[in-house]
Design a protein around this motif. Structure first.
Motif, PDB file in Angstrom:
ATOM      1  N   VAL A 114      10.224   5.852   2.212  1.00 39.88           N
ATOM      2  CA  VAL A 114       9.702   7.218   2.233  1.00 39.88           C
ATOM      3  C   VAL A 114      10.509   8.085   1.280  1.00 39.88           C
ATOM      4  O   VAL A 114      11.738   8.018   1.244  1.00 39.88           O
ATOM      5  CB  VAL A 114       9.699   7.797   3.665  1.00 39.88           C
ATOM      6  CG1 VAL A 114      11.075   7.771   4.308  1.00 39.88           C
ATOM      7  CG2 VAL A 114       9.107   9.201   3.690  1.00 39.88           C
ATOM      8  N   TYR A 115       9.788   8.911   0.504  1.00 39.41           N
ATOM      9  CA  TYR A 115      10.412   9.756  -0.504  1.00 39.41           C
ATOM     10  C   TYR A 115       9.948  11.201  -0.316  1.00 39.41           C
ATOM     11  O   TYR A 115       8.748  11.465  -0.186  1.00 39.41           O
ATOM     12  CB  TYR A 115      10.028   9.278  -1.907  1.00 39.41           C
ATOM     13  CG  TYR A 115      10.463   7.858  -2.189  1.00 39.41           C
ATOM     14  CD1 TYR A 115      11.734   7.586  -2.670  1.00 39.41           C
ATOM     15  CD2 TYR A 115       9.598   6.789  -1.924  1.00 39.41           C
ATOM     16  CE1 TYR A 115      12.140   6.276  -2.909  1.00 39.41           C
ATOM     17  CE2 TYR A 115       9.995   5.477  -2.155  1.00 39.41           C
ATOM     18  CZ  TYR A 115      11.269   5.229  -2.651  1.00 39.41           C
ATOM     19  OH  TYR A 115      11.667   3.922  -2.866  1.00 39.41           O
ATOM     20  N   ARG A 116      10.896  12.129  -0.311  1.00 37.37           N
ATOM     21  CA  ARG A 116      10.578  13.557  -0.275  1.00 37.37           C
ATOM     22  C   ARG A 116      10.298  14.023  -1.707  1.00 37.37           C
ATOM     23  O   ARG A 116      11.005  13.658  -2.635  1.00 37.37           O
ATOM     24  CB  ARG A 116      11.734  14.354   0.322  1.00 37.37           C
ATOM     25  CG  ARG A 116      12.145  13.914   1.711  1.00 37.37           C
ATOM     26  CD  ARG A 116      13.423  14.634   2.106  1.00 37.37           C
ATOM     27  NE  ARG A 116      14.104  13.971   3.191  1.00 37.37           N
ATOM     28  CZ  ARG A 116      14.093  14.378   4.454  1.00 37.37           C
ATOM     29  NH1 ARG A 116      13.414  15.444   4.794  1.00 37.37           N
ATOM     30  NH2 ARG A 116      14.755  13.712   5.372  1.00 37.37           N
ATOM     31  N   VAL A 117       9.295  14.869  -1.850  1.00 37.01           N
ATOM     32  CA  VAL A 117       8.832  15.307  -3.165  1.00 37.01           C
ATOM     33  C   VAL A 117       8.851  16.833  -3.210  1.00 37.01           C
ATOM     34  O   VAL A 117       8.399  17.492  -2.271  1.00 37.01           O
ATOM     35  CB  VAL A 117       7.391  14.789  -3.425  1.00 37.01           C
ATOM     36  CG1 VAL A 117       6.872  15.291  -4.767  1.00 37.01           C
ATOM     37  CG2 VAL A 117       7.358  13.261  -3.353  1.00 37.01           C
ATOM     38  N   ASP A 162       0.303  16.850  -4.760  1.00 35.15           N
ATOM     39  CA  ASP A 162       1.268  16.343  -5.746  1.00 35.15           C
ATOM     40  C   ASP A 162       1.736  14.940  -5.352  1.00 35.15           C
ATOM     41  O   ASP A 162       1.894  14.059  -6.213  1.00 35.15           O
ATOM     42  CB  ASP A 162       2.476  17.279  -5.828  1.00 35.15           C
ATOM     43  CG  ASP A 162       2.104  18.678  -6.297  1.00 35.15           C
ATOM     44  OD1 ASP A 162       1.477  18.777  -7.370  1.00 35.15           O
ATOM     45  OD2 ASP A 162       2.430  19.647  -5.599  1.00 35.15           O
ATOM     46  N   CYS A 163       1.948  14.747  -4.057  1.00 35.86           N
ATOM     47  CA  CYS A 163       2.329  13.414  -3.569  1.00 35.86           C
ATOM     48  C   CYS A 163       1.219  12.409  -3.840  1.00 35.86           C
ATOM     49  O   CYS A 163       1.474  11.251  -4.181  1.00 35.86           O
ATOM     50  CB  CYS A 163       2.635  13.477  -2.070  1.00 35.86           C
ATOM     51  SG  CYS A 163       4.066  14.502  -1.649  1.00 35.86           S
ATOM     52  N   PHE A 182       5.000   9.089   0.288  1.00 39.31           N
ATOM     53  CA  PHE A 182       5.513  10.286  -0.369  1.00 39.31           C
ATOM     54  C   PHE A 182       5.139  11.503   0.464  1.00 39.31           C
ATOM     55  O   PHE A 182       3.981  11.638   0.881  1.00 39.31           O
ATOM     56  CB  PHE A 182       4.925  10.417  -1.779  1.00 39.31           C
ATOM     57  CG  PHE A 182       5.216   9.245  -2.671  1.00 39.31           C
ATOM     58  CD1 PHE A 182       6.418   9.167  -3.365  1.00 39.31           C
ATOM     59  CD2 PHE A 182       4.305   8.207  -2.805  1.00 39.31           C
ATOM     60  CE1 PHE A 182       6.693   8.074  -4.192  1.00 39.31           C
ATOM     61  CE2 PHE A 182       4.562   7.118  -3.625  1.00 39.31           C
ATOM     62  CZ  PHE A 182       5.769   7.054  -4.321  1.00 39.31           C
ATOM     63  N   CYS A 183       6.101  12.382   0.700  1.00 42.00           N
ATOM     64  CA  CYS A 183       5.818  13.561   1.525  1.00 42.00           C
ATOM     65  C   CYS A 183       6.472  14.802   0.917  1.00 42.00           C
ATOM     66  O   CYS A 183       7.497  14.704   0.228  1.00 42.00           O
ATOM     67  CB  CYS A 183       6.298  13.347   2.956  1.00 42.00           C
ATOM     68  SG  CYS A 183       8.065  13.064   3.127  1.00 42.00           S
ATOM     69  N   PRO A 184       5.883  15.982   1.146  1.00 37.38           N
ATOM     70  CA  PRO A 184       6.527  17.212   0.679  1.00 37.38           C
ATOM     71  C   PRO A 184       7.937  17.339   1.246  1.00 37.38           C
ATOM     72  O   PRO A 184       8.214  16.881   2.355  1.00 37.38           O
ATOM     73  CB  PRO A 184       5.605  18.312   1.212  1.00 37.38           C
ATOM     74  CG  PRO A 184       4.272  17.651   1.347  1.00 37.38           C
ATOM     75  CD  PRO A 184       4.586  16.246   1.786  1.00 37.38           C
ATOM     76  N   GLN A 185       8.832  17.974   0.507  1.00 34.59           N
ATOM     77  CA  GLN A 185      10.233  18.012   0.909  1.00 34.59           C
ATOM     78  C   GLN A 185      10.474  18.767   2.209  1.00 34.59           C
ATOM     79  O   GLN A 185      11.486  18.565   2.873  1.00 34.59           O
ATOM     80  CB  GLN A 185      11.090  18.609  -0.212  1.00 34.59           C
ATOM     81  CG  GLN A 185      10.751  20.030  -0.589  1.00 34.59           C
ATOM     82  CD  GLN A 185      11.526  20.472  -1.835  1.00 34.59           C
ATOM     83  OE1 GLN A 185      12.247  19.692  -2.453  1.00 34.59           O
ATOM     84  NE2 GLN A 185      11.367  21.738  -2.214  1.00 34.59           N
ATOM     85  N   ALA A 210       0.845  -1.196   0.000  1.00 32.28           N
ATOM     86  CA  ALA A 210       0.000   0.000   0.000  1.00 32.28           C
ATOM     87  C   ALA A 210       0.876   1.240   0.000  1.00 32.28           C
ATOM     88  O   ALA A 210       2.058   1.197   0.346  1.00 32.28           O
ATOM     89  CB  ALA A 210      -0.929   0.002   1.213  1.00 32.28           C
ATOM     90  N   ALA A 211       0.275   2.373  -0.385  1.00 35.37           N
ATOM     91  CA  ALA A 211       1.006   3.635  -0.436  1.00 35.37           C
ATOM     92  C   ALA A 211       0.091   4.771  -0.034  1.00 35.37           C
ATOM     93  O   ALA A 211      -1.144   4.668  -0.138  1.00 35.37           O
ATOM     94  CB  ALA A 211       1.561   3.880  -1.844  1.00 35.37           C
ATOM     95  N   MET A 212       0.696   5.865   0.437  1.00 30.85           N
ATOM     96  CA  MET A 212      -0.077   7.061   0.753  1.00 30.85           C
ATOM     97  C   MET A 212       0.811   8.306   0.678  1.00 30.85           C
ATOM     98  O   MET A 212       2.024   8.233   0.838  1.00 30.85           O
ATOM     99  CB  MET A 212      -0.726   6.971   2.140  1.00 30.85           C
ATOM    100  CG  MET A 212       0.238   7.088   3.311  1.00 30.85           C
ATOM    101  SD  MET A 212      -0.525   7.779   4.827  1.00 30.85           S
ATOM    102  CE  MET A 212      -1.956   6.766   5.044  1.00 30.85           C
ATOM    103  N   PRO A 213       0.169   9.477   0.463  1.00 27.64           N
ATOM    104  CA  PRO A 213       0.861  10.746   0.619  1.00 27.64           C
ATOM    105  C   PRO A 213       0.683  11.216   2.060  1.00 27.64           C
ATOM    106  O   PRO A 213      -0.282  10.822   2.727  1.00 27.64           O
ATOM    107  CB  PRO A 213       0.101  11.662  -0.339  1.00 27.64           C
ATOM    108  CG  PRO A 213      -1.310  11.139  -0.288  1.00 27.64           C
ATOM    109  CD  PRO A 213      -1.209   9.651  -0.046  1.00 27.64           C
ATOM    110  N   THR A 214       1.600  12.059   2.549  1.00 30.46           N
ATOM    111  CA  THR A 214       1.468  12.521   3.928  1.00 30.46           C
ATOM    112  C   THR A 214       2.166  13.855   4.119  1.00 30.46           C
ATOM    113  O   THR A 214       3.136  14.169   3.416  1.00 30.46           O
ATOM    114  CB  THR A 214       2.062  11.497   4.913  1.00 30.46           C
ATOM    115  OG1 THR A 214       1.791  11.912   6.256  1.00 30.46           O
ATOM    116  CG2 THR A 214       3.579  11.383   4.744  1.00 30.46           C
ATOM    117  N   ASN A 215       1.657  14.628   5.074  1.00 30.56           N
ATOM    118  CA  ASN A 215       2.380  15.797   5.575  1.00 30.56           C
ATOM    119  C   ASN A 215       3.216  15.432   6.798  1.00 30.56           C
ATOM    120  O   ASN A 215       3.840  16.297   7.400  1.00 30.56           O
ATOM    121  CB  ASN A 215       1.408  16.925   5.918  1.00 30.56           C
ATOM    122  CG  ASN A 215       1.020  17.745   4.693  1.00 30.56           C
ATOM    123  OD1 ASN A 215       1.851  18.029   3.849  1.00 30.56           O
ATOM    124  ND2 ASN A 215      -0.243  18.123   4.595  1.00 30.56           N
ATOM    125  N   GLY A 216       3.175  14.167   7.203  1.00 31.26           N
ATOM    126  CA  GLY A 216       4.016  13.713   8.307  1.00 31.26           C
ATOM    127  C   GLY A 216       3.384  12.676   9.197  1.00 31.26           C
ATOM    128  O   GLY A 216       3.773  11.498   9.193  1.00 31.26           O
TER     129      GLY A 216
END
Length: 412
Positions: free
Chosen positions: A185-188, A194-195, A165-168, A139-145
């Motif tokens: 975890v990847y910074r974007v 966008d994530c 994926f999270c904002p840089q 599974a995957a998700m975007p996050t602010n933290g």
């Protein structure tokens, strides 16, 4: 203690009947993997509430452990063996005394006491438990933290491979927490939406399950437990006003759903709290839509705020948030970063409660509401502190004592 799932096994039926499109009312079968409905809107879990009412009493509820799972007849996990728990205990209501002067009660629901230090544990534990039950392995998700931290922890416990994926500019502690708990975890170089696009694109290529906010049905059900808990803690009553830090708005939507379900069970009456959606002035799409009388919120460009958890430029459930706010007689309000910082410092120094920036935003909004006459001094108010303040950068404390020199205690 982490709940022993064997203790949850009672001779009980399960009460989920179907899923329902929040926009069209179209029914979808339960016990299958779903993301959004055919029209691209969130799905809501529906229950046989008459059946729940026949078996669940306030007395039975009170006899159970004080944890998230106590209201399990109103939760979607059918088999206790699928529960993925890290010990989701009931969170306290902490009354503010020295930082407020109003005649009414101002209570903070302190969600920072949950596993991984935030209320994201509520939604994610339900989503991951259901994902495991339905056979998800990746599974995957975007996050602010904070959502990513909860996601990483629960996926590790469930044996599900997690990608985040999270904002840089996501707080460093959150990024490292996500990685430490086993997720990739990847910074974007973009914002959370966008994530989210990366998660959606990866779903098509990799086939991972998309666990983005409101893009699966069960995070709402986990966040709903805030409303179930709150009503019980207040003696089966609801407060006059709830200030809720609103980004994706899952918790606000979930609590509104919880109050309707509790009324159907006869646990509460028709009274509802006024729901106040609190946003940051640098990212306030719901406030703009509310004030314009719109049903949907346009994307907020150049979003920025120190309260990263509510920096959500566009929310999938915008219409559900706005409907709950308006139906309750509440409103949406924005507070600027300077007011957030001042609120955080004041509550910490006067009441000893270290709020996160998003929680501090609710205190700033409460103060603003009093000053503008939108809130009465006699109101019973609940503010939601969504995470431990320890998960965010704190101001420096650089005073030192040099033991090689005499200490002048009169200056301390």
């Amino acid at each position: 203690m982490i709940p022993d799932n064997r203790n949850l096994v009672e001779a009980r039926p399960t009460f989920v009947t179907h899923l329902e499109c929040s926009a069209t009312g179209e029914h979808y079968p339960a016990d299958r993997l779903h993301n959004l409905s055919r029209v691209g809107k969130p799905l809501l879990v529906r229950y046989d509430l008459a059946g729940v009412r026949a078996v669940l009493t306030k007395e039975l509820l009170a006899s159970r452990p004080a944890d998230l799972w106590r209201s399990r007849e109103l939760l979607p996990v059918r088999s206790c063996e699928h529960i993925v728990s890290l010990g989701e205990s009931t969170t306290p209501l902490v009354q503010l005394t020295r930082s407020v002067s109003a005649a009414g009660e101002v209570l903070v629901k302190d969600e920072g006491r949950l596993p991984t230090g935030s209320f994201k544990a509520r939604g994610v534990v339900m989503a991951v438990s259901m994902a495991r039950a339905l056979g998800v392995t990746e599974a995957a998700m975007p996050t602010n933290g904070n959502a990513g931290a909860a996601f990483a922890a629960y996926c590790s416990r469930a044996g599900i491979r997690a990608t985040v994926f999270c904002p840089q500019d996501t707080p460093e502690v959150n990024v490292r927490e996500i990685a430490a708990q086993g997720a990739s975890v990847y910074r974007v170089n973009g914002l959370i939406d966008d994530c989210g696009k990366l998660v959606g694109a990866g779903h098509k290529v990799r086939g991972w399950f998309d666990m983005s906010t409101l893009k699966e049905p069960y995070r709402i059900e986990g966040k709903k437990t805030m409303g179930l808990e709150l009503a019980e803690q207040l003696g089966w009553d609801v407060p006059d006003v709830i200030f809720y830090p609103t980004g994706g708005g899952t918790g606000l939507i979930g609590m509104w759903k919880a109050f309707h379900e509790l009324e159907a069970l006869g646990f509460i009456g028709s009274k509802r709290p006024r729901m106040v959606a609190v946003q940051a002035a640098g990212c306030a799409p719901m406030v703009r839509a509310f004030e314009a009388g719109e049903t949907h919120a346009r994307r907020w460009e150049n979003a920025h705020t120190i309260a990263s958890g509510i920096r959500v430029p566009a929310a999938v459930g915008d219409f559900l948030i706005l409907d709950a706010v308006r139906s309750s007689g509440g409103y949406a309000v924005a507070v600027d970063d300077s007011a957030i910082s001042a609120a955080l410092a004041e509550v910490a120094r006067k009441d000893g409660l270290l709020l996160c920036p998003e929680g501090a935003a609710t205190f700033a909004a409460y103060r603003q509401g009093l000053a503008e006459g939108r809130i009465k001094a006699s109101d019973r108010v609940v503010l939601f502190n969504c995470a431990s303040g320890l998960k965010y950068p704190l101001p420096p404390a650089d005073q030192r004592i040099d033991l090689s020199q005499p200490v002048d205690f009169t200056t301390l």
